[in-house]
Design an enzyme around this catalytic site. Structure first.
Site, PDB file in Angstrom:
ATOM      1  CG  HIS A 139       1.993   3.834  -7.495  1.00 33.12           C
ATOM      2  ND1 HIS A 139       2.088   2.865  -6.532  1.00 33.12           N
ATOM      3  CD2 HIS A 139       3.143   3.772  -8.207  1.00 33.12           C
ATOM      4  CE1 HIS A 139       3.242   2.234  -6.647  1.00 33.12           C
ATOM      5  NE2 HIS A 139       3.907   2.781  -7.666  1.00 33.12           N
ATOM      6  CD  GLU A 145      -3.132   2.655  -6.553  1.00 36.90           C
ATOM      7  OE1 GLU A 145      -3.091   1.437  -6.302  1.00 36.90           O
ATOM      8  OE2 GLU A 145      -2.262   3.239  -7.250  1.00 36.90           O
ATOM      9  CB  CYS A 188       2.112  -0.378  -3.582  1.00 36.44           C
ATOM     10  SG  CYS A 188       2.227   1.430  -3.463  1.00 36.44           S
TER      11      CYS A 188
END
Length: 145
Positions: free
Chosen positions: A68, A70, A96
């Protein structure tokens, strides 16, 4: 937030383009976008494992070749020895649960995001950690405040 959306255009994901920035004292510390690890065949060539297995968005995050945005921003900061404790994360999508746990332990104190994400546990844990969360809503083009 515009820079975050620009970073997202680098994504190699076939399902969703996500970008992230880590900022502290008005300085960009690291950027990240979702995609496969360095040196790994992109999903355009290998195919999307999640599509093949019909995994719904927001579920079974481990069934993906990519990272991801992040995660990649946090990893880039670590790789270059950049202290992100107390930083703000700008992200095109609300993190998430996996990213939320990393955000908490990295010491990120604020998350600003554009689009929601269906992950109730992530919302609960980020609130429990007392991380400020801001939903950024862009003003329509052509209008001024």
């Amino acid at each position: 937030m515009g820079i975050t959306h620009l970073v997202a255009t680098r994504s190699s994901c076939l399902r969703r383009q996500v970008g992230a920035l880590l900022v502290k004292d008005r300085n960009i510390l690291a950027t990240g976008y979702n995609g496969v690890p360095s040196g790994i065949t992109h999903c355009q060539a290998a195919g999307c494992l999640r599509e093949r297995l019909k995994v719904p968005s927001g579920e079974r995050h481990e069934l993906c070749r990519g990272l991801h945005a992040e995660q990649n921003a946090i990893i880039q900061a670590a790789k270059h020895g950049t202290n992100i404790d107390g930083a703000t994360l700008y992200c095109t999508t609300m993190p998430c649960i996996i990213c939320t746990k990393m955000i908490i332990n990295a010491g990120i104190t604020r998350v600003i995001y554009s689009e929601g994400y269906a992950d109730e546990l992530a919302r609960e844990m980020i609130a429990e950690a007392a991380i400020e969360v801001v939903h950024f809503i862009a003003e329509p083009k052509g209008e001024t405040p």
